[in-house]
Scaffold this motif. Structure first.
Motif, PDB file in Angstrom:
ATOM      1  N   VAL A   4       0.015  -0.067  -9.752  1.00  0.00           N
ATOM      2  CA  VAL A   4      -0.150  -1.299 -10.391  1.00  0.00           C
ATOM      3  C   VAL A   4       0.348  -1.561 -11.754  1.00  0.00           C
ATOM      4  O   VAL A   4       1.158  -2.567 -12.032  1.00  0.00           O
ATOM      5  CB  VAL A   4      -1.868  -1.430 -10.422  1.00  0.00           C
ATOM      6  CG1 VAL A   4      -2.035  -2.826 -11.164  1.00  0.00           C
ATOM      7  CG2 VAL A   4      -2.539  -1.370  -9.145  1.00  0.00           C
ATOM      8  N   ALA A  42      -9.412  -5.640  -6.216  1.00  0.00           N
ATOM      9  CA  ALA A  42      -9.220  -4.421  -6.052  1.00  0.00           C
ATOM     10  C   ALA A  42     -10.617  -3.701  -5.586  1.00  0.00           C
ATOM     11  O   ALA A  42     -10.807  -2.918  -4.557  1.00  0.00           O
ATOM     12  CB  ALA A  42      -8.564  -3.440  -6.850  1.00  0.00           C
ATOM     13  N   SER A  82     -12.209  -3.613  -1.774  1.00  0.00           N
ATOM     14  CA  SER A  82     -11.845  -2.693  -0.725  1.00  0.00           C
ATOM     15  C   SER A  82     -12.671  -1.585  -0.587  1.00  0.00           C
ATOM     16  O   SER A  82     -13.084  -1.050  -1.710  1.00  0.00           O
ATOM     17  CB  SER A  82     -10.334  -2.286  -1.225  1.00  0.00           C
ATOM     18  OG  SER A  82      -9.917  -1.188  -0.138  1.00  0.00           O
ATOM     19  N   ALA A 107      -3.881  -5.604  -4.240  1.00  0.00           N
ATOM     20  CA  ALA A 107      -4.323  -6.867  -4.702  1.00  0.00           C
ATOM     21  C   ALA A 107      -3.257  -7.124  -5.793  1.00  0.00           C
ATOM     22  O   ALA A 107      -3.209  -8.539  -6.217  1.00  0.00           O
ATOM     23  CB  ALA A 107      -5.548  -6.596  -5.691  1.00  0.00           C
ATOM     24  N   LEU A 148      -7.805 -10.645  -0.328  1.00  0.00           N
ATOM     25  CA  LEU A 148      -7.124 -10.464  -1.985  1.00  0.00           C
ATOM     26  C   LEU A 148      -6.175 -11.179  -2.238  1.00  0.00           C
ATOM     27  O   LEU A 148      -5.225 -12.143  -1.383  1.00  0.00           O
ATOM     28  CB  LEU A 148      -6.530  -9.099  -1.585  1.00  0.00           C
ATOM     29  CG  LEU A 148      -7.269  -7.795  -1.356  1.00  0.00           C
ATOM     30  CD1 LEU A 148      -6.280  -6.778  -1.312  1.00  0.00           C
ATOM     31  CD2 LEU A 148      -8.359  -7.527  -1.860  1.00  0.00           C
ATOM     32  N   GLU A 203       0.598  -1.179   0.049  1.00  0.00           N
ATOM     33  CA  GLU A 203      -0.050   0.057   0.128  1.00  0.00           C
ATOM     34  C   GLU A 203       0.822   1.219  -0.015  1.00  0.00           C
ATOM     35  O   GLU A 203       0.515   2.126  -0.818  1.00  0.00           O
ATOM     36  CB  GLU A 203      -0.911   0.011   1.132  1.00  0.00           C
ATOM     37  CG  GLU A 203      -1.961   1.133   1.342  1.00  0.00           C
ATOM     38  CD  GLU A 203      -2.800   1.062   2.373  1.00  0.00           C
ATOM     39  OE1 GLU A 203      -3.644   1.960   2.265  1.00  0.00           O
ATOM     40  OE2 GLU A 203      -2.752   0.273   3.204  1.00  0.00           O
ATOM     41  N   ILE A 213      -6.493  -9.023 -10.483  1.00  0.00           N
ATOM     42  CA  ILE A 213      -6.475  -7.612  -9.697  1.00  0.00           C
ATOM     43  C   ILE A 213      -7.313  -6.819  -9.642  1.00  0.00           C
ATOM     44  O   ILE A 213      -7.712  -6.286  -8.661  1.00  0.00           O
ATOM     45  CB  ILE A 213      -5.006  -7.168 -10.225  1.00  0.00           C
ATOM     46  CG1 ILE A 213      -3.999  -8.036 -10.284  1.00  0.00           C
ATOM     47  CG2 ILE A 213      -4.854  -5.792  -9.505  1.00  0.00           C
ATOM     48  CD1 ILE A 213      -2.677  -7.396 -10.891  1.00  0.00           C
ATOM     49  N   GLY A 267      -6.773  -0.813  -2.336  1.00  0.00           N
ATOM     50  CA  GLY A 267      -6.938  -2.224  -2.732  1.00  0.00           C
ATOM     51  C   GLY A 267      -6.090  -2.682  -4.063  1.00  0.00           C
ATOM     52  O   GLY A 267      -5.832  -3.886  -4.308  1.00  0.00           O
ATOM     53  N   TRP A 268      -5.744  -1.635  -4.929  1.00  0.00           N
ATOM     54  CA  TRP A 268      -5.182  -1.609  -6.094  1.00  0.00           C
ATOM     55  C   TRP A 268      -3.805  -2.345  -6.014  1.00  0.00           C
ATOM     56  O   TRP A 268      -3.353  -3.321  -6.367  1.00  0.00           O
ATOM     57  CB  TRP A 268      -5.203  -0.586  -7.040  1.00  0.00           C
ATOM     58  CG  TRP A 268      -6.744  -0.281  -7.778  1.00  0.00           C
ATOM     59  CD1 TRP A 268      -7.551   0.275  -7.090  1.00  0.00           C
ATOM     60  CD2 TRP A 268      -6.982  -0.914  -8.925  1.00  0.00           C
ATOM     61  NE1 TRP A 268      -8.938   0.283  -8.017  1.00  0.00           N
ATOM     62  CE2 TRP A 268      -8.393  -0.570  -9.109  1.00  0.00           C
ATOM     63  CE3 TRP A 268      -6.460  -1.593  -9.929  1.00  0.00           C
ATOM     64  CZ2 TRP A 268      -9.078  -0.935 -10.396  1.00  0.00           C
ATOM     65  CZ3 TRP A 268      -7.018  -1.949 -11.039  1.00  0.00           C
ATOM     66  CH2 TRP A 268      -8.398  -1.759 -11.145  1.00  0.00           C
ATOM     67  N   ASN A 281      -8.621   3.242  -3.728  1.00  0.00           N
ATOM     68  CA  ASN A 281      -7.192   2.979  -4.184  1.00  0.00           C
ATOM     69  C   ASN A 281      -6.428   1.876  -3.480  1.00  0.00           C
ATOM     70  O   ASN A 281      -5.632   1.394  -4.018  1.00  0.00           O
ATOM     71  CB  ASN A 281      -6.498   4.485  -3.896  1.00  0.00           C
ATOM     72  CG  ASN A 281      -7.407   5.661  -4.442  1.00  0.00           C
ATOM     73  OD1 ASN A 281      -7.724   5.415  -5.970  1.00  0.00           O
ATOM     74  ND2 ASN A 281      -7.336   6.647  -3.853  1.00  0.00           N
ATOM     75  N   ARG A 290      -3.405   3.552  -9.690  1.00  0.00           N
ATOM     76  CA  ARG A 290      -3.369   2.733 -10.758  1.00  0.00           C
ATOM     77  C   ARG A 290      -2.147   2.876 -11.605  1.00  0.00           C
ATOM     78  O   ARG A 290      -1.546   1.821 -12.200  1.00  0.00           O
ATOM     79  CB  ARG A 290      -4.475   3.298 -11.806  1.00  0.00           C
ATOM     80  CG  ARG A 290      -5.758   2.640 -11.286  1.00  0.00           C
ATOM     81  CD  ARG A 290      -6.825   3.845 -10.831  1.00  0.00           C
ATOM     82  NE  ARG A 290      -8.023   3.169 -10.404  1.00  0.00           N
ATOM     83  CZ  ARG A 290      -8.484   3.338  -9.133  1.00  0.00           C
ATOM     84  NH1 ARG A 290      -7.470   4.288  -8.136  1.00  0.00           N
ATOM     85  NH2 ARG A 290      -9.604   3.024  -8.908  1.00  0.00           N
TER      86      ARG A 290
END
Length: 313
Positions: free
Chosen positions: A206, A231, A234, A244, A270, A142, A227, A240-241, A238, A203
């Protein structure tokens, strides 16, 4: 903004991180929010409006001070470089992650809890080794966005002043962005503003993790759809991206029960259901995050250089 500012700031961050004992601007921002918190109590105004006023004042004041320092005769360029470097935290994140990992590998759970506790907001006192590995991996994934990609993005877009406006908003989310009775209203604006400002960087993180995994030969067979699906679980648009992406690309699951302020929260699951975190998987994540830093930095520097050439053409 000087063309050398971005690469120099990134290089200093990766080389030195945040030297122990040095004063850091985030502490000043934290002090300002603590005073605002106390003022909200005295005035009896723990509302969304008062929270928004506080965040806008601290963010605007932070940006203004950095902008003014960057214009000082003679010292301005050095001040700009310092604030650009101090706003990035990939070097420190990876260093603290390595420190926690060493304790876990050595089996020193008490030292590992202390090290991991400095990186996460959850309660770690009762976590065993697998849970500590998972918490460490979640934090590093994160914070690859929160501590590096998002600040770098706003540094490229709006210079050191823009970076520190973002850092002030992010600090508000870190301090007040909890859905507790005390902060549900006061922290609402800071949390929503942080969501908006970190939407694109999350993003981009990722994308960097995906490319980094490919360079390392990791994550074969993982689909971006996997993914994206995780994501979306969550509550944050943001967080979760990158988590994941890290979970799927390294093969280690994230989420599950975590204790915050004495209450157990069931976080969305995840990544692979059977994947657990250990030293080899964390080593892969650490290398992948470092490569992500290089990829995003290089891409940002190239794009900004192209923009500068087009602007002056």
């Amino acid at each position: 903004m000087n063309a050398l500012l971005l690469p120099l700031a990134v290089g200093l961050d990766l080389l030195f991180g945040d030297p122990a004992g040095w004063p850091h601007p985030v502490r000043g921002i934290g002090w300002a929010y603590a005073r605002c918190d106390a003022l909200a109590d005295r005035l009896g105004r723990r509302s969304r409006v008062f929270g928004a006023i506080c965040v806008l004042a601290v963010a605007g004041g932070s940006a203004g001070l950095v902008w003014a320092a960057s214009l000082l005769p003679g010292l301005g360029p050095l001040c700009a470089l310092y604030f650009a470097y101090a706003g990035l935290a990939l070097g420190s994140l990876l260093a603290e992650g390595r420190r926690a990992a060493r304790f876990l590998i050595a089996g020193d759970l008490e030292a590992a809890r202390t090290a991991v506790g400095g990186l996460v907001s959850r309660d770690v006192a009762e976590l065993n080794a697998p849970a500590l590995w998972r918490a460490l991996a979640e934090s590093v994934a994160e914070n690859a966005n929160d501590g590096f990609v998002a600040p770098l993005f706003w540094l490229a877009v709006a210079g050191p002043a823009g970076l520190w406006a973002y850092k002030a908003v992010s600090t508000a989310d870190s301090m007040w962005g909890y859905r507790t009775p005390r902060y549900r209203e006061l922290g609402w604006f800071g949390a929503r503003a942080d969501d908006a400002l970190a939407w694109i960087p999350a993003r981009l993180t990722v994308a960097g993790l995906w490319l980094g995994a490919r360079l390392l030969g990791l994550g074969r067979g993982v689909r971006l759809a996997d993914i994206a699906r995780d994501a979306a679980k969550s509550a944050s648009p943001n967080a979760g991206w990158p988590m994941a992406a890290a979970a799927w690309l390294c093969g280690g699951g994230m989420g599950g029960p975590a204790r915050y302020f004495g209450a157990v929260v069931e976080k969305p699951r995840l990544g692979p259901a059977a994947g657990s975190w250990d030293a080899p998987r964390y080593a892969k994540l650490s290398r992948m995050v470092l490569l992500t830093g290089f990829i995003i930095s290089l891409g940002t520097i190239i794009l900004r250089s192209i923009f500068a050439l087009l602007w002056t053409a």
